[in-house]
Design a protein around this motif. Structure first.
Motif, short mmCIF file in Angstrom:
data_model
loop_
_atom_site.label_atom_id
_atom_site.label_comp_id
_atom_site.label_asym_id
_atom_site.label_seq_id
_atom_site.Cartn_x
_atom_site.Cartn_y
_atom_site.Cartn_z
N MET A 65 0.84 -1.18 0.00
CA MET A 65 0.00 0.00 0.00
C MET A 65 0.89 1.24 0.00
SD MET A 65 -3.20 0.92 2.40
CE MET A 65 -2.77 1.99 3.73
N GLU A 66 0.51 2.21 -0.78
CA GLU A 66 1.25 3.46 -0.86
C GLU A 66 0.90 4.34 0.34
OE1 GLU A 66 3.51 4.34 -3.22
OE2 GLU A 66 3.26 2.34 -4.07
N ARG A 67 1.89 5.05 0.85
CA ARG A 67 1.68 5.91 2.03
C ARG A 67 0.80 7.11 1.69
NH1 ARG A 67 4.34 7.34 7.20
NH2 ARG A 67 2.93 8.95 7.93
N PHE A 68 1.01 7.72 0.51
CA PHE A 68 0.25 8.90 0.11
C PHE A 68 -0.59 8.60 -1.12
CE2 PHE A 68 3.80 10.48 2.54
CZ PHE A 68 3.20 11.41 3.36
N LYS A 69 -1.81 9.17 -1.15
CA LYS A 69 -2.73 8.95 -2.26
C LYS A 69 -3.22 10.31 -2.76
CE LYS A 69 -7.15 6.73 -3.24
NZ LYS A 69 -8.28 6.01 -2.65
N LYS A 70 -3.10 10.55 -4.07
CA LYS A 70 -3.58 11.80 -4.65
C LYS A 70 -5.10 11.68 -4.82
CE LYS A 70 -2.18 12.75 -8.77
NZ LYS A 70 -1.58 13.26 -10.01
N VAL A 71 -5.85 12.63 -4.23
CA VAL A 71 -7.31 12.56 -4.27
C VAL A 71 -7.93 13.68 -5.10
CG1 VAL A 71 -7.51 11.30 -2.09
CG2 VAL A 71 -7.53 13.81 -2.07
N TYR A 72 -7.12 14.69 -5.49
CA TYR A 72 -7.66 15.81 -6.27
C TYR A 72 -6.52 16.45 -7.06
CZ TYR A 72 -9.77 20.30 -7.46
OH TYR A 72 -10.23 21.39 -8.14
N THR A 73 -6.80 16.84 -8.29
CA THR A 73 -5.83 17.59 -9.08
C THR A 73 -6.57 18.60 -9.94
OG1 THR A 73 -3.93 17.41 -10.56
CG2 THR A 73 -5.77 15.93 -10.99
N GLN A 74 -5.93 19.75 -10.15
CA GLN A 74 -6.51 20.83 -10.95
C GLN A 74 -5.39 21.55 -11.67
OE1 GLN A 74 -9.19 23.60 -8.89
NE2 GLN A 74 -7.90 25.25 -9.61
N GLY A 75 -5.59 21.82 -12.96
CA GLY A 75 -4.63 22.62 -13.72
C GLY A 75 -3.60 21.78 -14.44
N ALA A 76 -2.87 22.46 -15.36
CA ALA A 76 -1.82 21.80 -16.13
C ALA A 76 -0.48 22.50 -15.90
CB ALA A 76 -2.17 21.80 -17.61
N LEU A 77 -0.42 23.80 -16.12
CA LEU A 77 0.81 24.55 -15.88
C LEU A 77 0.87 25.06 -14.45
CD1 LEU A 77 1.01 26.57 -19.21
CD2 LEU A 77 2.25 24.49 -18.60
N ASP A 78 -0.24 25.49 -13.93
CA ASP A 78 -0.38 25.95 -12.55
C ASP A 78 -1.19 24.87 -11.83
OD1 ASP A 78 -0.20 27.61 -10.36
OD2 ASP A 78 -1.86 28.89 -10.97
N VAL A 79 -0.51 23.93 -11.18
CA VAL A 79 -1.13 22.72 -10.67
C VAL A 79 -1.41 22.81 -9.17
CG1 VAL A 79 -0.84 20.23 -10.38
CG2 VAL A 79 0.02 21.35 -12.43
N LEU A 80 -2.62 22.41 -8.78
CA LEU A 80 -3.00 22.23 -7.37
C LEU A 80 -3.39 20.77 -7.19
CD1 LEU A 80 -5.26 25.32 -6.65
CD2 LEU A 80 -3.00 24.90 -5.74
N GLU A 81 -2.86 20.14 -6.14
CA GLU A 81 -3.21 18.75 -5.84
C GLU A 81 -3.46 18.61 -4.35
OE1 GLU A 81 -0.44 16.69 -9.29
OE2 GLU A 81 0.23 16.59 -7.21
N VAL A 82 -4.34 17.68 -4.00
CA VAL A 82 -4.56 17.33 -2.60
C VAL A 82 -4.13 15.87 -2.44
CG1 VAL A 82 -6.25 17.01 -0.75
CG2 VAL A 82 -6.46 18.97 -2.30
N TRP A 83 -3.23 15.65 -1.48
CA TRP A 83 -2.71 14.32 -1.17
C TRP A 83 -3.14 13.95 0.24
CZ3 TRP A 83 0.42 11.28 -4.37
CH2 TRP A 83 0.79 11.89 -5.58
N VAL A 84 -3.47 12.68 0.46
CA VAL A 84 -3.87 12.19 1.78
C VAL A 84 -2.85 11.16 2.26
CG1 VAL A 84 -5.64 10.94 3.08
CG2 VAL A 84 -6.31 12.58 1.33
N ASP A 85 -2.39 11.33 3.49
CA ASP A 85 -1.52 10.35 4.13
C ASP A 85 -2.43 9.20 4.56
OD1 ASP A 85 -0.08 8.83 6.01
OD2 ASP A 85 1.03 10.58 6.72
N THR A 86 -2.25 8.03 3.98
CA THR A 86 -3.15 6.90 4.24
C THR A 86 -3.01 6.33 5.65
OG1 THR A 86 -1.59 5.33 3.27
CG2 THR A 86 -3.27 6.26 1.80
#
Length: 56
Positions: free
Chosen positions: A1-22
């Motif tokens: 199991m991976e420790r961190f999971k990406k749950v949201y992403t927005q944008g291509a050049l200006d990127v925002l992501e939300v990661w959750v520590d599992t």
């Protein structure tokens, strides 16, 4: 199991992501623009870390 999971992403050049520590459920906000980026704990309106409940 991976420790961190990406749950949201927005944008291509200006990127925002939300990661959750599992393991802890704590959410992190990652922002990247070009070759620069940063990571910080995502906070709620009271200044406390946003925590996602563990999946059952």
């Amino acid at each position: 199991m991976e420790r961190f999971k990406k749950v949201y992403t927005q944008g291509a050049l200006d990127v925002l992501e939300v990661w959750v520590d599992t393991e802890t459920g704590v959410n992190y906000l990652y922002h990247r623009t070009g070759n620069a980026g940063g990571l910080t704990v995502l906070l709620d309106k009271d200044g406390k870390p946003v925590v996602t409940p563990a999946e059952v």
